[in-house]
Design a protein around this motif. Structure first.
Motif, PDB file in Angstrom:
ATOM      1  N   ARG A 105     -18.881   6.603  -3.307  1.00  0.00           N
ATOM      2  CA  ARG A 105     -18.974   5.457  -3.603  1.00  0.00           C
ATOM      3  C   ARG A 105     -17.286   5.480  -4.223  1.00  0.00           C
ATOM      4  N   GLU A 106     -16.628   4.534  -4.395  1.00  0.00           N
ATOM      5  CA  GLU A 106     -15.174   4.770  -4.906  1.00  0.00           C
ATOM      6  C   GLU A 106     -15.166   4.262  -6.898  1.00  0.00           C
ATOM      7  N   LEU A 107     -14.893   5.132  -7.613  1.00  0.00           N
ATOM      8  CA  LEU A 107     -15.501   5.459  -8.843  1.00  0.00           C
ATOM      9  C   LEU A 107     -14.096   4.396  -9.798  1.00  0.00           C
ATOM     10  N   GLY A 108     -13.526   3.111  -8.971  1.00  0.00           N
ATOM     11  CA  GLY A 108     -12.466   3.033 -10.115  1.00  0.00           C
ATOM     12  C   GLY A 108     -12.684   1.201 -10.534  1.00  0.00           C
ATOM     13  N   LEU A 109     -11.970   1.246 -11.503  1.00  0.00           N
ATOM     14  CA  LEU A 109     -11.987   0.370 -11.981  1.00  0.00           C
ATOM     15  C   LEU A 109     -11.128  -0.729 -11.819  1.00  0.00           C
ATOM     16  N   SER A 110     -10.437  -2.348 -12.331  1.00  0.00           N
ATOM     17  CA  SER A 110      -9.821  -3.131 -12.038  1.00  0.00           C
ATOM     18  C   SER A 110      -8.082  -2.231 -12.565  1.00  0.00           C
ATOM     19  N   ASP A 111      -7.816  -1.198 -13.228  1.00  0.00           N
ATOM     20  CA  ASP A 111      -7.169  -0.586 -13.005  1.00  0.00           C
ATOM     21  C   ASP A 111      -6.352   0.532 -12.176  1.00  0.00           C
ATOM     22  N   THR A 112      -7.370   0.565 -10.939  1.00  0.00           N
ATOM     23  CA  THR A 112      -6.870   0.765  -9.742  1.00  0.00           C
ATOM     24  C   THR A 112      -6.571   0.250  -8.913  1.00  0.00           C
ATOM     25  N   VAL A 113      -6.883  -1.231  -8.983  1.00  0.00           N
ATOM     26  CA  VAL A 113      -6.719  -2.063  -7.408  1.00  0.00           C
ATOM     27  C   VAL A 113      -5.209  -2.083  -7.653  1.00  0.00           C
ATOM     28  N   PRO A 114      -4.228  -1.847  -8.205  1.00  0.00           N
ATOM     29  CA  PRO A 114      -2.573  -2.624  -7.521  1.00  0.00           C
ATOM     30  C   PRO A 114      -2.170  -1.785  -7.033  1.00  0.00           C
ATOM     31  N   ALA A 115      -2.913  -0.799  -7.427  1.00  0.00           N
ATOM     32  CA  ALA A 115      -2.016   0.880  -6.813  1.00  0.00           C
ATOM     33  C   ALA A 115      -3.267   0.900  -5.459  1.00  0.00           C
ATOM     34  N   THR A 116      -4.066   0.090  -4.754  1.00  0.00           N
ATOM     35  CA  THR A 116      -4.887   0.455  -3.974  1.00  0.00           C
ATOM     36  C   THR A 116      -4.414  -0.582  -2.775  1.00  0.00           C
ATOM     37  N   LEU A 117      -3.686  -1.805  -3.219  1.00  0.00           N
ATOM     38  CA  LEU A 117      -3.587  -2.745  -2.297  1.00  0.00           C
ATOM     39  C   LEU A 117      -2.668  -2.584  -2.358  1.00  0.00           C
ATOM     40  N   LEU A 118      -1.511  -2.156  -2.648  1.00  0.00           N
ATOM     41  CA  LEU A 118       0.338  -1.637  -3.242  1.00  0.00           C
ATOM     42  C   LEU A 118      -0.106  -0.737  -2.356  1.00  0.00           C
ATOM     43  N   ALA A 119      -0.734   0.224  -1.516  1.00  0.00           N
ATOM     44  CA  ALA A 119      -0.358   1.362  -0.542  1.00  0.00           C
ATOM     45  C   ALA A 119      -0.578   0.646   0.742  1.00  0.00           C
ATOM     46  N   ALA A 153      -8.030   7.908   0.207  1.00  0.00           N
ATOM     47  CA  ALA A 153      -6.587   8.982   0.151  1.00  0.00           C
ATOM     48  C   ALA A 153      -6.950   9.590  -1.144  1.00  0.00           C
ATOM     49  N   ALA A 154      -7.138   8.546  -2.076  1.00  0.00           N
ATOM     50  CA  ALA A 154      -7.825   9.733  -3.739  1.00  0.00           C
ATOM     51  C   ALA A 154      -8.375  10.814  -3.735  1.00  0.00           C
ATOM     52  N   SER A 155      -9.550  10.929  -2.741  1.00  0.00           N
ATOM     53  CA  SER A 155      -9.741  12.142  -2.186  1.00  0.00           C
ATOM     54  C   SER A 155      -9.367  13.165  -1.113  1.00  0.00           C
ATOM     55  N   ILE A 188     -12.312  11.759 -11.673  1.00  0.00           N
ATOM     56  CA  ILE A 188     -11.336  10.559 -11.440  1.00  0.00           C
ATOM     57  C   ILE A 188     -10.609  10.947 -10.810  1.00  0.00           C
ATOM     58  N   ALA A 189      -9.644  11.698 -10.543  1.00  0.00           N
ATOM     59  CA  ALA A 189      -8.768  12.287  -9.571  1.00  0.00           C
ATOM     60  C   ALA A 189      -8.978  11.579  -8.110  1.00  0.00           C
ATOM     61  N   SER A 190     -10.393  12.576  -7.834  1.00  0.00           N
ATOM     62  CA  SER A 190     -10.261  11.955  -6.252  1.00  0.00           C
ATOM     63  C   SER A 190     -11.750  10.733  -6.434  1.00  0.00           C
ATOM     64  N   GLN A 191     -12.024  10.192  -6.718  1.00  0.00           N
ATOM     65  CA  GLN A 191     -12.635   8.970  -6.494  1.00  0.00           C
ATOM     66  C   GLN A 191     -11.980   7.464  -6.834  1.00  0.00           C
ATOM     67  N   ALA A 192     -10.567   7.834  -6.760  1.00  0.00           N
ATOM     68  CA  ALA A 192      -9.911   6.205  -6.971  1.00  0.00           C
ATOM     69  C   ALA A 192      -8.748   6.190  -7.236  1.00  0.00           C
ATOM     70  N   LEU A 193      -8.259   5.801  -7.106  1.00  0.00           N
ATOM     71  CA  LEU A 193      -6.030   5.719  -6.709  1.00  0.00           C
ATOM     72  C   LEU A 193      -5.713   5.877  -8.332  1.00  0.00           C
ATOM     73  N   TRP A 194      -6.296   6.365  -9.061  1.00  0.00           N
ATOM     74  CA  TRP A 194      -5.806   6.490 -10.184  1.00  0.00           C
ATOM     75  C   TRP A 194      -4.527   7.034 -10.378  1.00  0.00           C
ATOM     76  N   GLN A 195      -3.803   6.983 -11.268  1.00  0.00           N
ATOM     77  CA  GLN A 195      -2.491   7.578 -11.665  1.00  0.00           C
ATOM     78  C   GLN A 195      -2.527   9.048 -10.772  1.00  0.00           C
TER      79      GLN A 195
END
Length: 466
Positions: free
Chosen positions: A33-47, A131-133, A172-179
């Motif tokens: 599962r990806e434990l991200g929110l809308s905050d992590t979507v921009p980095a995911t799409l930008l990559a 990527a995050a993991s 946090i760090a491994s579950q979605a593309l947080w900063q």
């Protein structure tokens, strides 16, 4: 500190390094599962945009924003508009967040993009999780290399696993593309390079250290104090390498400012506008006025609150604070790391939004996992000589890992929204009768782990058209 290994020893260390990375990546991936929110979507799409279009805008994703979001009752566009995670600036759709996470994650998107497998929001989330993991697992590998300067290989491996699984690095760090994950990779590489530089004067290590610190700030500007302190430690240790220690970071900083001016028309980037988003505008805060929390109340909150406190979710890290304090008497690095920890405590202790929004545990404290685990290693010889201290550390470690396990397999368990949304009722963060950990643990016992949102990083089957 311990001596540098020989050539044959280095090969053995490399096997340990990749073993640590592999174990961490496997555990990070177990929940599918990806434990991200809308905050992590921009980095995911930008990559993906970096790989496919070689640019730093999100214009091509406009149609995608109307797909159902993680919450199927809304769309991605409505979520992003609510937080202003993305916005139109100078005619282009931009991420309001720093671009460093996307830059470091971009290589993981190369093969999926080449295969043409990125179409729906779920596709991007799957690759973003990988990527995050991977990034978080690599940071654990470099933490292992840092730990070797203070403890033997077996202990270093155990402590690096503790870093990965007993802290917000897992949830946090491994579950979605947080900063936080990309920033931790940069900071762990920089710390490793600093330790190598102290052992042996090297222009290559000095330049690597500087570049890594510069990228840590590109990933998350809040890392300016930690980067400055690690850079200062290196400058004090090897003043003759000042040019190598300053120039790479200065070039990266100049490129970041140039991007911010080009994209947003100012040198500070898109962060300030986030306070004007519908999610926060009602608070009437600015970047300056947000730092007006009474320090005593704020420190108690970030460290001890039942539903966000650092020492509640990862009590083992309290040993790291003690370790850095004791080791600072004899180890110069410990003094700089302790200053990093104190500055972070004070900064977030002054933050009126100290809980970091909707996430599991003390998200803002994630980067402190690095210096605090090193602090444990710095007093390891003292700990192992006292049975009571060793037992206490083992118990705190087991509890910390168990707490992160609960979050990885149950979040979001409903605590953030029931009975009231926590962002609107932050007093709930101090509710000792209904803390987040206990609510999520009860969900795990009664309902089991949340179902995977996709298979082992393969696209979930979609209904066939009739």
């Amino acid at each position: 500190m311990r001596s540098t290994p020989s050539a044959s020893g280095s090969q053995h260390v490399a096997r340990w390094f990749w073993s640590v990375v592999g174990v961490c990546f496997a555990v990070f991936s177990l929940n599918f599962r990806e434990l991200g929110l809308s905050d992590t979507v921009p980095a995911t799409l930008l990559a993906a945009s970096i790989v496919r279009d070689f640019d730093l805008s999100l214009d091509e994703f406009q149609p995608l924003l109307d797909e159902p979001a993680q919450d199927p009752r809304t769309t991605l566009r409505r979520q992003l508009d609510w937080t202003l995670a993305t916005r139109i600036e100078r005619g282009h759709l931009r991420s309001s967040y720093p671009i460093g996470a996307a830059i470091l994650a971009a290589p993981v998107f190369v093969i999926p993009a080449a295969l043409g497998s990125l179409h729906h929001l779920g596709d991007y989330r799957e690759v973003g999780k990988v990527a995050a993991s991977l990034i978080a697992a690599l940071s654990a590998g470099f933490v292992f290399l840092c730990l070797l300067r203070f403890v033997d290989r077996r202990t270093a491996a155990l402590l690096s696993i503790l870093y990965a699984l007993g802290t917000s690095v897992w949830t946090i760090a491994s579950q979605a593309l947080w900063q936080h994950g990309p920033a931790l990779l940069c900071l762990s590489v920089a710390t490793w390079a600093a330790l190598r530089l102290v052992e042996k004067d090297s222009a290559k290590d000095a330049a690597l250290l500087s570049a890594a610190l510069g990228m840590a700030i590109v990933c998350r500007p809040q890392n300016v104090p930690s980067s400055a302190l690690l850079g200062l430690f290196a400058l004090v240790s090897r003043p003759k390498r000042a040019a190598y220690l300053i120039l790479p970071a200065a070039v990266i900083g100049a490129l970041l400012v140039a991007y911010d001016v080009h994209a947003f028309g100012n040198a500070s980037g898109g962060y300030e506008a986030l306070y004007g988003a519908p999610a926060h505008a009602w608070r009437h805060l600015t970047a300056r006025s947000a730092l007006s929390m009474p320090l005593g109340e704020g420190l108690a909150s970030v460290l001890l609150s039942p539903s966000r406190g650092l020492f509640v979710y990862s009590p083992v890290l309290l040993a790291g604070v003690v370790g850095l304090a004791l080791a600072s008497v004899r180890l110069p690095l410990a003094r700089f790391l302790l200053a990093w920890v104190v500055v972070t405590f004070v900064f977030y202790g002054k933050n009126l939004i100290w809980w970091g929004g909707t996430s599991y545990g003390p998200r803002y404290m994630t980067e402190l996992s690095l210096p605090l685990v090193l602090g444990i290693a710095m007093i390891w010889d003292r700990i192992r000589r006292h049975r009571a201290a060793l037992v206490a550390l083992a118990a705190a470690s087991a509890f910390s890992v168990a707490v992160q396990f609960v979050g990885a397999f149950t979040w979001e368990c409903g605590w953030h929204t029931e009975p009231y949304w926590v962002d609107f009722r932050p007093d709930r963060l101090w509710d000792v009768h209904d803390p987040e950990i206990l609510r999520c643990a009860n969900v795990l016992v009664e309902k089991g782990a949340r179902a995977p949102e996709f298979g082992p990083f393969a696209r979930a089957p979609r209904p066939r058209p009739r």
